[in-house]
Enzyme design. Structure first.
Site, mmCIF file in Angstrom:
data_model
loop_
_atom_site.group_PDB
_atom_site.id
_atom_site.type_symbol
_atom_site.label_atom_id
_atom_site.label_comp_id
_atom_site.label_asym_id
_atom_site.label_seq_id
_atom_site.Cartn_x
_atom_site.Cartn_y
_atom_site.Cartn_z
ATOM 1 N N TYR A 23 -39.831 86.852 -29.313
ATOM 2 C CA TYR A 23 -40.532 86.602 -30.573
ATOM 3 C C TYR A 23 -42.046 86.676 -30.388
ATOM 4 O O TYR A 23 -42.808 86.279 -31.258
ATOM 5 C CB TYR A 23 -40.151 85.223 -31.117
ATOM 6 C CG TYR A 23 -38.663 85.064 -31.333
ATOM 7 C CD1 TYR A 23 -38.071 85.413 -32.542
ATOM 8 C CD2 TYR A 23 -37.843 84.596 -30.327
ATOM 9 C CE1 TYR A 23 -36.700 85.281 -32.744
ATOM 10 C CE2 TYR A 23 -36.473 84.467 -30.507
ATOM 11 C CZ TYR A 23 -35.913 84.808 -31.726
ATOM 12 O OH TYR A 23 -34.562 84.688 -31.907
ATOM 13 N N GLY A 140 -27.459 78.267 -31.973
ATOM 14 C CA GLY A 140 -27.936 79.471 -32.650
ATOM 15 C C GLY A 140 -27.911 80.703 -31.769
ATOM 16 O O GLY A 140 -28.745 81.598 -31.927
ATOM 17 N N HIS A 145 -30.165 84.945 -25.172
ATOM 18 C CA HIS A 145 -31.431 85.674 -25.064
ATOM 19 C C HIS A 145 -31.835 85.897 -23.608
ATOM 20 O O HIS A 145 -32.618 86.794 -23.320
ATOM 21 C CB HIS A 145 -32.556 84.902 -25.758
ATOM 22 C CG HIS A 145 -32.641 85.134 -27.229
ATOM 23 N ND1 HIS A 145 -32.673 86.389 -27.798
ATOM 24 C CD2 HIS A 145 -32.730 84.255 -28.271
ATOM 25 C CE1 HIS A 145 -32.766 86.283 -29.108
ATOM 26 N NE2 HIS A 145 -32.795 84.998 -29.419
ATOM 27 N N ARG A 178 -22.326 83.802 -29.551
ATOM 28 C CA ARG A 178 -21.495 84.616 -30.439
ATOM 29 C C ARG A 178 -20.187 84.988 -29.746
ATOM 30 O O ARG A 178 -20.070 84.896 -28.516
ATOM 31 C CB ARG A 178 -22.241 85.896 -30.842
ATOM 32 C CG ARG A 178 -23.336 85.695 -31.870
ATOM 33 C CD ARG A 178 -23.974 87.038 -32.231
ATOM 34 N NE ARG A 178 -25.014 86.902 -33.241
ATOM 35 C CZ ARG A 178 -24.816 86.981 -34.554
ATOM 36 N NH1 ARG A 178 -23.581 87.198 -35.017
ATOM 37 N NH2 ARG A 178 -25.819 86.865 -35.401
ATOM 38 N N TYR A 197 -26.646 79.059 -41.311
ATOM 39 C CA TYR A 197 -27.704 79.147 -42.308
ATOM 40 C C TYR A 197 -27.180 79.603 -43.662
ATOM 41 O O TYR A 197 -26.182 80.302 -43.765
ATOM 42 C CB TYR A 197 -28.784 80.141 -41.858
ATOM 43 C CG TYR A 197 -29.280 79.908 -40.469
ATOM 44 C CD1 TYR A 197 -29.839 78.686 -40.110
ATOM 45 C CD2 TYR A 197 -29.185 80.902 -39.495
ATOM 46 C CE1 TYR A 197 -30.295 78.463 -38.827
ATOM 47 C CE2 TYR A 197 -29.641 80.686 -38.208
ATOM 48 C CZ TYR A 197 -30.209 79.465 -37.883
ATOM 49 O OH TYR A 197 -30.654 79.238 -36.608
#
Length: 295
Positions: A23, A140, A145, A178, A197
């Site tokens: 990010y 999340g 990552h 996931r 969300y």
């Protein structure tokens, strides 16, 4: 030669050294706030599941090791938990810091601790209570990552060991990913709503799988988000960014967790916040692991 030199795994402008901050260019961080929707509109199933689980285990002090913009931490501060929230991305953290500043007159938010920290150096970055935290959360799909550029998962093992070290005896770690088993087998994500969300933005997410030495090495998701006119704020009407993930398979990730706790844990797996049964008809979008440290 790094994987990123032959296949771009993140948005341009993101550093390639150390624990990658995907990010870092600020693009995804800005759009992420819009993508997740109203912070008060978390799916009730998720909020109820998480809060009831924490209370059932007598949790008071929580470490959020992937707080991002602060969405989970804010929810838990509002529910009365004592929060320490960390993230490796300063671009994401600035939204959490702003939320704390805006509500600084509320005692709970004034006491909310927010720091920048790296999973690979977590014991040095975070001041751990004497025995540890009552609960550590990493939600999340955040842990995915962390890449495996060395090919031996050594950095992932170190990160999980560091994260597990923050949990006190009798405390719990809640970490998810996931359903990469399904994605690798079918080439697409399982059908279903986003369990975390409530977002009404028009979105398109394309999936690519990078294979190295006949093994799945990385999955990239290209997000295309239609940004509403009222929220443009120097963003283009159509925003695009790329995020990459390591495709953790359920069985392998369960073994990594067992090693991180040196076998001293009770392990339960949920599929989209429901008890998971291998081979069940409905493939979950997410697997959530709850690990309780035993003596």
């Amino acid at each position: 030669m790094s994987v990123d030199s032959v296949f771009r795994t993140r948005s341009l402008g993101v550093a390639a050294e150390g624990l990658p901050d995907q990010y870092a260019d600020g693009k995804a961080a800005k759009v992420w706030e819009l993508y997740i929707g109203d912070l008060q509109s978390r799916t009730q199933e998720y909020k109820s599941w998480l809060v009831s689980l924490l209370r059932r285990h007598g949790v008071r002090r929580v470490l959020d090791v992937a707080c991002g913009t602060g969405v989970d931490s804010i929810m838990l501060v509002e529910e009365g938990f004592s929060m320490v929230s960390v993230d490796a991305s300063d671009k994401m953290l600035k939204y959490a810091l702003k939320a704390r500043w805006d509500r600084r007159k509320e005692a709970a938010f004034d006491q909310w601790v927010i720091e920048e920290a790296n999973w690979l150096t977590l014991p040095e970055d975070v001041q751990k209570p004497a025995e540890g935290f009552d609960a550590v959360i990493c939600l999340g799909n955040s842990f995915a990552h962390l890449p495996d550029f060395k090919g031996d998962q050594s950095e992932q093992k170190l990160a999980l060991h560091n994260i597990a070290s923050m949990v006190r005896p009798g405390g719990i770690l809640i970490i998810d990913h996931r359903n990469y088993d399904y994605i690798l087998e079918t080439g697409r994500a399982p059908q279903g709503k986003n369990i975390y969300y409530k977002s009404d933005l028009t979105q398109d997410i394309s999936t690519s799988v990078l294979w190295v030495n006949n093994k799945p090495h990385m999955i990239t998701l290209d997000y295309t988000i239609q940004v509403p006119q009222a929220a443009l704020q120097k963003l283009p009407e159509v925003s695009k960014f790329r995020l990459s993930y390591y495709p953790h398979r359920l069985e392998n990730f369960s073994e990594l967790l067992k090693d991180a706790f040196s076998g001293s844990m009770e392990h339960t797996v949920y599929g989209d916040f429901k008890a998971y049964r291998p081979g069940q008809a409905q493939a979950p979008c997410y697997f959530i692991h709850v690990c309780r440290r035993t003596a």
